[in-house]
Design a protein around this motif. Structure first.
Motif, short mmCIF file in Angstrom:
data_model
loop_
_atom_site.label_atom_id
_atom_site.label_comp_id
_atom_site.label_asym_id
_atom_site.label_seq_id
_atom_site.Cartn_x
_atom_site.Cartn_y
_atom_site.Cartn_z
N ALA A 37 0.86 -1.19 0.00
CA ALA A 37 0.00 0.00 0.00
C ALA A 37 0.89 1.23 0.00
O ALA A 37 1.77 1.37 0.85
CB ALA A 37 -0.92 0.02 1.22
N VAL A 38 0.65 2.12 -0.96
CA VAL A 38 1.37 3.39 -1.05
C VAL A 38 0.34 4.50 -0.91
O VAL A 38 -0.58 4.60 -1.72
CB VAL A 38 2.14 3.51 -2.38
CG1 VAL A 38 2.87 4.86 -2.45
CG2 VAL A 38 3.12 2.36 -2.55
N TRP A 39 0.52 5.33 0.11
CA TRP A 39 -0.49 6.34 0.45
C TRP A 39 0.13 7.73 0.34
O TRP A 39 1.19 7.99 0.88
CB TRP A 39 -0.98 6.11 1.88
CG TRP A 39 -2.20 6.90 2.26
CD1 TRP A 39 -2.27 8.21 2.61
CD2 TRP A 39 -3.55 6.41 2.33
NE1 TRP A 39 -3.55 8.58 2.89
CE2 TRP A 39 -4.36 7.49 2.73
CE3 TRP A 39 -4.13 5.17 2.10
CZ2 TRP A 39 -5.74 7.37 2.90
CZ3 TRP A 39 -5.51 5.04 2.27
CH2 TRP A 39 -6.30 6.13 2.68
N HIS A 40 -0.57 8.62 -0.36
CA HIS A 40 -0.16 10.02 -0.45
C HIS A 40 -1.00 10.83 0.53
O HIS A 40 -2.22 10.64 0.62
CB HIS A 40 -0.35 10.54 -1.88
CG HIS A 40 0.27 11.87 -2.12
ND1 HIS A 40 -0.29 13.06 -1.69
CD2 HIS A 40 1.44 12.21 -2.74
CE1 HIS A 40 0.49 14.07 -2.04
NE2 HIS A 40 1.55 13.59 -2.68
N ALA A 41 -0.33 11.73 1.26
CA ALA A 41 -1.03 12.46 2.31
C ALA A 41 -2.20 13.27 1.79
O ALA A 41 -3.16 13.52 2.53
CB ALA A 41 -0.03 13.38 3.03
N ASP A 42 -2.15 13.69 0.53
CA ASP A 42 -3.23 14.50 -0.05
C ASP A 42 -4.19 13.70 -0.92
O ASP A 42 -5.38 13.99 -0.96
CB ASP A 42 -2.63 15.64 -0.89
CG ASP A 42 -1.64 16.48 -0.10
OD1 ASP A 42 -1.96 16.84 1.04
OD2 ASP A 42 -0.54 16.74 -0.62
N SER A 43 -3.66 12.68 -1.60
CA SER A 43 -4.45 11.95 -2.59
C SER A 43 -4.99 10.61 -2.09
O SER A 43 -5.79 9.98 -2.78
CB SER A 43 -3.60 11.70 -3.85
OG SER A 43 -3.06 12.91 -4.33
N GLY A 44 -4.53 10.16 -0.93
CA GLY A 44 -4.95 8.87 -0.44
C GLY A 44 -4.16 7.74 -1.06
O GLY A 44 -2.98 7.90 -1.42
N LEU A 45 -4.79 6.59 -1.22
CA LEU A 45 -4.12 5.42 -1.77
C LEU A 45 -3.82 5.64 -3.24
O LEU A 45 -4.73 5.79 -4.06
CB LEU A 45 -4.99 4.18 -1.59
CG LEU A 45 -4.35 2.85 -1.98
CD1 LEU A 45 -3.28 2.45 -0.97
CD2 LEU A 45 -5.42 1.76 -2.09
#
Length: 336
Positions: free
Chosen positions: A26-34
């Motif tokens: 799982a790679v999660w971006h703080a602004d965009s989510g998964l």
């Protein structure tokens, strides 16, 4: 995990694929989510030692770290799964002494150091290991610091102890999930579960945190910066966490966990990465995290350290090259 794991890493011996490792990413971006997932990102995992930076949040947020004069070195040790080398155990001993405590106050258990010089010295001097040699003694020293600050009882590993209640509250907040429970870790402390994507979300919060925002984010910055500044304390010589953080030059904080969990905090990308190899094999988690860090642009894929973890070669006891690792297209071809 309900959804099938993805084929991620193969081990080849000559012309034969000898082993295959499946897993979840799982790679999660703080602004965009998964922004990317493989396997079952909603499945529940025990993060094991890869979650130590979350477990250390109450140490700072409570004011205990500042009240007891903890430095970035202390904070790096609080997040560490160390080798039991002198650079680790000497610092733990001083930390406990400064608290007016001793090794007997630890609850992590006795463990032989994995650092060879430290182990050999104990054997040659006919001394046994102590709890300071336990790879989690830094985390437990942090727990003891918080225990003293809260004037709480000595059994800080009890799930109902104020320290563990604070850890659970922090874990649920940063994962944005109610934990389904916990397992007892190798060091006897509870290890709280979440989904893989929930853990990645928490790591992205660490990545995006900036000084001055609030108490939680200030604590996150201090912990990730301590890890990146002192990679030798987070793991030790020869370990993937230390070697890869050194190569990246403070561009990411990474942490392994037992049973092939790996976590990464990447501030410049505001990204958190969580992965789990289904069969618990560390060589596969190291290969996978190395590839992902390279894809995210914080690790040179052609650096000798990166090549070793991604490809090998595998050698036998005579030094003969017998095989290599191969990343599957599902993992090797991803780009953010």
């Amino acid at each position: 995990m309900a959804q099938a794991a993805e084929r991620l890493v193969e081990v080849w011996r000559g012309d034969f694929c000898e082993s295959v490792h499946h897993g979840h990413v799982a790679v999660w971006h703080a602004d965009s989510g998964l922004i990317w997932g493989l396997g079952d990102v909603d499945g529940t995992i025990l993060p094991r030692s890869s979650s130590k930076m979350v477990q250390a949040l109450p140490l700072i947020e409570s004011g205990a770290a500042d009240a007891h004069g903890l430095t970035p070195e202390h904070l790096a040790l609080a997040c560490a799964s160390h080798q039991g080398a002198a650079i680790h155990t000497d610092r733990v001993a001083r930390w406990l002494s400064d608290l007016g405590l001793s090794e007997a106050d630890l609850r992590c258990g006795v463990q032989w150091p994995s650092d060879e010089p430290a182990r050999d010295d104990l054997i040659c001097t006919k001394c046994g290991p102590g709890q300071r040699h336990n790879n989690c003694s830094g985390k437990h020293s942090g727990f003891l610091t918080l225990t003293k600050h809260l004037h709480a009882g000595p059994e800080y590993i009890d799930p109902d102890h104020p320290v563990q209640r604070a850890v659970r509250a922090a874990w649920e907040d940063v994962t944005d999930e109610t934990t389904p429970g916990y397992g007892i870790d190798g060091c006897s402390a509870p290890n709280f579960a979440s989904s893989l994507k929930g853990f990645a979300r928490a790591l992205a919060m660490f990545a995006a945190a900036r000084d001055g925002a609030d108490t939680r984010r200030n604590a996150m910055v201090r912990l990730r910066e301590a890890m990146m500044a002192h990679p030798e304390l987070v793991a030790g010589e020869g370990r993937a966490c230390t070697k890869l953080m050194r190569v990246m030059g403070q561009r990411a904080a990474i942490k392994t966990g037992a049973e092939a969990v790996f976590a990464a905090i990447i501030p410049e990308r505001r990204i958190g990465v969580a992965l789990k190899i289904s069969d618990g094999t560390t060589r596969a988690s190291e290969a996978a995290i190395t590839q992902i860090l390279s894809a995210l642009g914080v690790l040179d894929a052609q650096d000798p350290v990166a090549l070793t973890y991604r490809h090998g070669p595998i050698r036998n006891w005579r030094g003969t090259e017998t095989g290599h690792y191969r990343l599957t297209p599902a993992l090797a071809d991803w780009r953010p």
